[in-house]
Enzyme design. Structure first.
Site, PDB file in Angstrom:
ATOM      1  N   LYS A   1       0.851  -1.186   0.000  1.00 30.21           N
ATOM      2  CA  LYS A   1       0.000   0.000   0.000  1.00 30.21           C
ATOM      3  C   LYS A   1       0.891   1.242   0.000  1.00 30.21           C
ATOM      4  O   LYS A   1       1.702   1.433   0.899  1.00 30.21           O
ATOM      5  CB  LYS A   1      -0.906   0.006   1.228  1.00 30.21           C
ATOM      6  CG  LYS A   1      -1.768   1.256   1.323  1.00 30.21           C
ATOM      7  CD  LYS A   1      -2.729   1.189   2.496  1.00 30.21           C
ATOM      8  CE  LYS A   1      -3.541   2.463   2.590  1.00 30.21           C
ATOM      9  NZ  LYS A   1      -4.456   2.453   3.735  1.00 30.21           N
TER      10      LYS A   1
ATOM     11  N   LYS B   1      -2.249  -1.633  -3.759  1.00 30.01           N
ATOM     12  CA  LYS B   1      -3.085  -0.447  -3.686  1.00 30.01           C
ATOM     13  C   LYS B   1      -2.256   0.830  -3.769  1.00 30.01           C
ATOM     14  O   LYS B   1      -1.282   0.943  -3.026  1.00 30.01           O
ATOM     15  CB  LYS B   1      -3.843  -0.479  -2.362  1.00 30.01           C
ATOM     16  CG  LYS B   1      -4.717   0.724  -2.141  1.00 30.01           C
ATOM     17  CD  LYS B   1      -5.299   0.684  -0.777  1.00 30.01           C
ATOM     18  CE  LYS B   1      -5.965   2.010  -0.506  1.00 30.01           C
ATOM     19  NZ  LYS B   1      -6.435   2.122   0.831  1.00 30.01           N
TER      20      LYS B   1
HETATM   21  C1  PBG Z   1      -7.451   3.359   5.554  1.00 28.91           C
HETATM   22  C2  PBG Z   1      -7.690   3.291   4.119  1.00 28.91           C
HETATM   23  C3  PBG Z   1      -7.500   4.260   3.106  1.00 28.91           C
HETATM   24  C4  PBG Z   1      -8.031   3.726   1.933  1.00 28.91           C
HETATM   25  C5  PBG Z   1      -8.482   2.454   2.249  1.00 28.91           C
HETATM   26  N1  PBG Z   1      -8.248   2.187   3.585  1.00 28.91           N
HETATM   27  C6  PBG Z   1      -7.012   5.639   3.163  1.00 28.91           C
HETATM   28  C7  PBG Z   1      -5.631   5.988   3.460  1.00 28.91           C
HETATM   29  O1  PBG Z   1      -4.743   5.169   3.667  1.00 28.91           O
HETATM   30  O2  PBG Z   1      -5.426   7.192   3.547  1.00 28.91           O
HETATM   31  C8  PBG Z   1      -8.092   4.418   0.610  1.00 28.91           C
HETATM   32  C9  PBG Z   1      -9.168   3.994  -0.293  1.00 28.91           C
HETATM   33  C10 PBG Z   1      -9.428   4.867  -1.446  1.00 28.91           C
HETATM   34  O3  PBG Z   1      -8.791   5.899  -1.692  1.00 28.91           O
HETATM   35  O4  PBG Z   1     -10.355   4.508  -2.185  1.00 28.91           O
HETATM   36  N2  PBG Z   1      -6.141   3.426   5.970  1.00 28.91           N
END
Ligand code: PBG
Length: 322
Positions: free
Chosen positions: A195, A248
């Site tokens: 991520k 992601k």
């Molecule tokens: C929580 C999380 C996030 C997303 C999914 N789980 C946000 C982040 O890390 O700031 C992002 C999902 C999206 O942008 O569609 N940590």
């Protein structure tokens, strides 16, 4: 042999032929619908930064889950937006927290649906970071216990898959241990393994009200230029017991996804994130492109790169069109 004996266009002449030789197809079974849950009753509010996306109260998210299941989508992933936030993110693992109530209600009303929960503290902390703070830093090891308890509370509420998205080190092993110790051996872990600290989460942070109060997430999420490091993250999470891995965002990290497909045999998920969704919608609203076609093309590229599952805000609308 080459041209004129070889003519690549022969198999592109009509839709029947194109369909016969099509290498990748989107299917409803590939899709996971993210859903935002808020407090209240009868609430369905549009998210301004995400055209077509709504936030639902528990009663309404049950109806939406039913609709999603009826469209043939196998799974939803829940995100909760609590009424109150504090430094330790108390709402994240509360037995009667927003996600826990939604999960129970959905599990009860739509038992065939696979319930996935996002495990993170950022929607529940008043500072908006994904873990506990020690000064201005997110304390990895102290955060683990909160994250583990959050995952356990989701399992108790009926989640069949928990998806930790905080990017703390060691969370997968810690969650696995706690789930097993509490009789949830069958609950799977979908790890947000690779991520990245991405600008494409912008619209989501509006929807989830989870923008950090200060600083950013670069101290725990991955640095966008890094590719080899993603493989290390994924290997570690597999070793810790992850059942599935996620990359992601999806579109700007298709190389990482393709690397993962070659290296691992576990199911791979890719998160087509809020910014990737909203930029297509926004361009479509302006008439700059055909948003319906662009959305399908974007999603099929994620499959082509090697994803088995795609988390996308477009899941329901795509399922309606397939
Ligand atoms: C929580 C999380 C996030 C997303 C999914 N789980 C946000 C982040 O890390 O700031 C992002 C999902 C999206 O942008 O569609 N940590």
């Amino acid at each position: 042999m080459s041209f004129p004996a070889i003519r690549m266009r022969r198999l592109r002449r009509n839709e029947t032929l194109r369909g016969m030789v099509r290498e990748n197809k989107l299917a409803r079974e590939d899709l996971i619908q993210p859903l935002f849950v808020v407090e209240g009753a009868g609430v369905r509010e549009a998210v301004a930064s995400m055209p077509g996306v709504q936030r639902f109260s528990v009663d309404q998210v049950v109806l939406e889950s039913k609709r999603v299941a009826d469209l043939g989508i196998p799974a939803v992933i829940l995100f909760g937006i609590p009424a109150v936030k504090d430094a330790r993110g108390s709402g994240a693992d509360a037995a009667d927290g927003i996600v826990q109530r939604a999960a129970r209600a959905i599990a009860d009303a739509v038992p065939s649906l696979c319930l996935i929960t996002d495990v993170c503290l950022c929607e529940y902390t008043d500072h908006g970071h994904c873990g506990l703070l020690e000064g201005d830093e997110v304390d990895n090891d102290a955060s683990l216990e909160r994250i583990v308890q959050t995952a356990l509370s989701h399992a108790r509420a009926g989640a069949s898959i928990v998806a930790p998205s905080d990017m703390m080190d060691g969370r997968v092993a810690a969650i696995r241990r706690e789930l097993d110790a509490n009789g949830f051996r069958e609950v799977a872990i979908l790890s947000y393994a690779a991520k990245y600290a991405s600008a494409f989460y912008g619209p989501f942070r509006d929807a989830a009200e989870s923008t950090p109060e200060f600083g950013d997430r670069r101290g725990y999420q991955m640095d966008p230029p890094n590719r080899r490091e993603a493989m290390r993250e994924m290997r570690l999470d597999l070793a810790e017991g992850a059942d599935m891995l996620m990359v992601k965002p999806a579109l700007v990290y298709l190389d990482v996804l393709a690397d993962a497909r070659r290296a691992f045999d576990v199911p791979l998920a890719a998160y087509h994130v809020s910014g990737e969704y909203s930029m297509i919608k926004a361009a479509g609203e302006r008439g700059w492109l055909d948003a319906d076609r662009a959305m399908i093309e974007a999603l099929v590229s994620i499959k082509r790169a090697g994803a088995d599952l795609i988390l996308t805000y477009a899941a329901a609308e795509i399922a309606e069109r397939l």
